[in-house]
Design a protein around this motif. Structure first.
Motif, PDB file in Angstrom:
ATOM      1  N   GLY A 168     -27.581  71.100 -30.390  1.00  0.00           N
ATOM      2  CA  GLY A 168     -28.068  70.315 -31.512  1.00  0.00           C
ATOM      3  C   GLY A 168     -29.108  71.094 -32.279  1.00  0.00           C
ATOM      4  N   LYS A 169     -29.665  70.462 -33.305  1.00  0.00           N
ATOM      5  CA  LYS A 169     -30.710  71.079 -34.128  1.00  0.00           C
ATOM      6  C   LYS A 169     -31.883  70.118 -34.222  1.00  0.00           C
ATOM      7  CE  LYS A 169     -29.751  73.454 -37.797  1.00  0.00           C
ATOM      8  NZ  LYS A 169     -29.270  73.862 -39.137  1.00  0.00           N
ATOM      9  N   VAL A 170     -33.092  70.679 -34.158  1.00  0.00           N
ATOM     10  CA  VAL A 170     -34.312  69.882 -34.311  1.00  0.00           C
ATOM     11  C   VAL A 170     -35.007  70.339 -35.584  1.00  0.00           C
ATOM     12  CG1 VAL A 170     -36.513  69.234 -33.297  1.00  0.00           C
ATOM     13  CG2 VAL A 170     -34.545  69.661 -31.817  1.00  0.00           C
ATOM     14  N   THR A 171     -35.261  69.381 -36.489  1.00  0.00           N
ATOM     15  CA  THR A 171     -35.909  69.701 -37.756  1.00  0.00           C
ATOM     16  C   THR A 171     -37.066  68.743 -38.015  1.00  0.00           C
ATOM     17  OG1 THR A 171     -34.328  68.296 -38.946  1.00  0.00           O
ATOM     18  CG2 THR A 171     -33.796  70.636 -38.780  1.00  0.00           C
ATOM     19  N   GLU A 226     -39.976  65.372 -42.287  1.00  0.00           N
ATOM     20  CA  GLU A 226     -40.437  65.328 -43.668  1.00  0.00           C
ATOM     21  C   GLU A 226     -39.904  66.487 -44.505  1.00  0.00           C
ATOM     22  OE1 GLU A 226     -44.667  65.095 -43.564  1.00  0.00           O
ATOM     23  OE2 GLU A 226     -44.706  63.070 -42.722  1.00  0.00           O
ATOM     24  N   THR A 227     -39.930  67.686 -43.947  1.00  0.00           N
ATOM     25  CA  THR A 227     -39.539  68.861 -44.727  1.00  0.00           C
ATOM     26  C   THR A 227     -38.108  69.301 -44.490  1.00  0.00           C
ATOM     27  OG1 THR A 227     -40.255  70.438 -43.042  1.00  0.00           O
ATOM     28  CG2 THR A 227     -41.927  69.653 -44.606  1.00  0.00           C
ATOM     29  N   GLY A 228     -37.530  68.874 -43.375  1.00  0.00           N
ATOM     30  CA  GLY A 228     -36.191  69.322 -43.028  1.00  0.00           C
ATOM     31  C   GLY A 228     -36.141  70.724 -42.463  1.00  0.00           C
ATOM     32  N   LEU A 229     -37.307  71.352 -42.296  1.00  0.00           N
ATOM     33  CA  LEU A 229     -37.354  72.713 -41.783  1.00  0.00           C
ATOM     34  C   LEU A 229     -37.142  72.727 -40.269  1.00  0.00           C
ATOM     35  CD1 LEU A 229     -40.405  74.100 -43.823  1.00  0.00           C
ATOM     36  CD2 LEU A 229     -37.947  74.507 -44.227  1.00  0.00           C
ATOM     37  N   PRO A 230     -36.542  73.795 -39.741  1.00  0.00           N
ATOM     38  CA  PRO A 230     -36.292  73.856 -38.296  1.00  0.00           C
ATOM     39  C   PRO A 230     -37.586  73.928 -37.501  1.00  0.00           C
ATOM     40  CG  PRO A 230     -35.820  75.964 -39.331  1.00  0.00           C
ATOM     41  CD  PRO A 230     -36.056  74.999 -40.451  1.00  0.00           C
ATOM     42  N   LEU A 231     -37.558  73.379 -36.295  1.00  0.00           N
ATOM     43  CA  LEU A 231     -38.717  73.384 -35.410  1.00  0.00           C
ATOM     44  C   LEU A 231     -38.364  74.087 -34.097  1.00  0.00           C
ATOM     45  CD1 LEU A 231     -39.992  69.695 -35.791  1.00  0.00           C
ATOM     46  CD2 LEU A 231     -41.027  71.756 -36.757  1.00  0.00           C
ATOM     47  N   PRO A 232     -39.263  74.919 -33.588  1.00  0.00           N
ATOM     48  CA  PRO A 232     -39.045  75.550 -32.273  1.00  0.00           C
ATOM     49  C   PRO A 232     -39.442  74.605 -31.139  1.00  0.00           C
ATOM     50  CG  PRO A 232     -41.089  76.348 -33.210  1.00  0.00           C
ATOM     51  CD  PRO A 232     -40.495  75.413 -34.245  1.00  0.00           C
ATOM     52  N   ALA A 233     -38.835  73.426 -31.116  1.00  0.00           N
ATOM     53  CA  ALA A 233     -39.222  72.366 -30.189  1.00  0.00           C
ATOM     54  C   ALA A 233     -38.758  72.671 -28.763  1.00  0.00           C
ATOM     55  CB  ALA A 233     -38.626  71.043 -30.649  1.00  0.00           C
ATOM     56  N   CYS A 273     -35.994  75.500 -28.898  1.00  0.00           N
ATOM     57  CA  CYS A 273     -35.033  75.738 -29.969  1.00  0.00           C
ATOM     58  C   CYS A 273     -35.263  77.106 -30.594  1.00  0.00           C
ATOM     59  CB  CYS A 273     -35.176  74.676 -31.057  1.00  0.00           C
ATOM     60  SG  CYS A 273     -34.843  73.009 -30.530  1.00  0.00           S
ATOM     61  N   ASP A 274     -34.222  77.618 -31.201  1.00  0.00           N
ATOM     62  CA  ASP A 274     -34.344  78.833 -31.989  1.00  0.00           C
ATOM     63  C   ASP A 274     -35.284  78.580 -33.162  1.00  0.00           C
ATOM     64  OD1 ASP A 274     -32.994  80.176 -34.668  1.00  0.00           O
ATOM     65  OD2 ASP A 274     -33.093  81.557 -32.973  1.00  0.00           O
ATOM     66  N   ARG A 281     -31.934  75.428 -33.548  1.00  0.00           N
ATOM     67  CA  ARG A 281     -30.772  75.174 -32.699  1.00  0.00           C
ATOM     68  C   ARG A 281     -31.132  75.313 -31.224  1.00  0.00           C
ATOM     69  NH1 ARG A 281     -26.062  72.789 -32.993  1.00  0.00           N
ATOM     70  NH2 ARG A 281     -25.730  73.716 -35.070  1.00  0.00           N
ATOM     71  N   TYR A 282     -30.648  74.384 -30.404  1.00  0.00           N
ATOM     72  CA  TYR A 282     -30.705  74.557 -28.960  1.00  0.00           C
ATOM     73  C   TYR A 282     -29.285  74.484 -28.417  1.00  0.00           C
ATOM     74  CZ  TYR A 282     -30.124  69.469 -28.530  1.00  0.00           C
ATOM     75  OH  TYR A 282     -29.655  68.185 -28.615  1.00  0.00           O
ATOM     76  N   ARG A 283     -29.069  75.159 -27.296  1.00  0.00           N
ATOM     77  CA  ARG A 283     -27.738  75.196 -26.689  1.00  0.00           C
ATOM     78  C   ARG A 283     -27.891  75.407 -25.194  1.00  0.00           C
ATOM     79  NH1 ARG A 283     -25.678  78.355 -29.945  1.00  0.00           N
ATOM     80  NH2 ARG A 283     -24.249  76.972 -31.052  1.00  0.00           N
TER      81      ARG A 283
END
Length: 213
Positions: A166-169, A172-179, A196-197, A202-204
């Protein structure tokens, strides 16, 4: 050093491991690459100098006291599959899958624990300094193992393709997060947090078919 060339164990240049962890420049370069890229999978090809470990596939880990990592089921299945795609040069058999037996700080163990990379050490061929023609045969024999791992990564071919992704963003900004992504069934206090990347969010995680939280 070790006692391979010096019975007293004081030989300083025989497989010298460095003065402290990551003290050597080539080890630092490999570590920085793994830390930056956070690969899903990796293969390191090597040759056994004594021949005792030839034609084996090593991976994380099954220590002497029975400890295995939480991803062991998927790691072990991949290690077995890779090994059984690589024919030995003599005898008509296949490479032997072997989980690491001790906590020695091997690259494949460390990359898994720190970066989440499922790594394999393939001791290729009959030993070191093989004749050129033998080396070509070893390379050809090992290619199917590499292809199998690439297919698992991208979900191609007839095999288990299960993964959690999945992807974590930022909401508010829609920017990716290194969560940090926590999967209780696959996490452990001796593994570094799986994040996340940072570029894409992205995490996998490659898994066996099951239910996860």
């Amino acid at each position: 050093g070790d006692p391979y060339l010096c019975s007293t164990g004081n030989e300083p240049f025989d497989y010298f491991r460095g003065f402290w962890p990551l003290s050597e420049s080539e080890t630092q370069a490999l570590w920085e690459l793994g830390e930056r890229e956070r690969f899903s999978f990796s293969i390191v090809w090597h040759s056994s100098r004594t021949g005792n470990y030839s034609e084996k596939v090593f991976y994380p880990w099954e220590w002497e006291d029975g400890k295995t990592p939480p991803d062991f089921e998927v790691i072990d299945s991949l290690g077995i599959q890779i090994a059984y795609t690589i024919p030995t040069l003599i005898g008509g058999n296949y490479y032997q899958p072997v989980p690491s037996g001790t906590a020695k700080g091997n690259q494949h163990d460390s990359f898994y624990a720190y970066f989440g990379t499922i790594g394999f050490l393939i001791e290729a061929g009959p030993g070191i300094q093989s004749p050129y023609q033998t080396a070509l045969e070893v390379i050809s024999a090992n290619l199917p193992g590499a292809y199998h791992l690439l297919n698992r990564a991208c979900g191609y071919g007839e095999m288990n393709h299960s993964q959690l992704s999945g992807k974590v963003t930022d909401i508010e900004t829609g920017l990716p997060l290194p969560a940090t992504v926590t999967i209780p069934q696959l996490d452990s206090p001796f593994l570094k947090p799986r994040t996340c990347d940072a570029t894409h969010g992205r995490y996998r995680r490659y898994v066996m078919p099951s239910t996860y939280d």
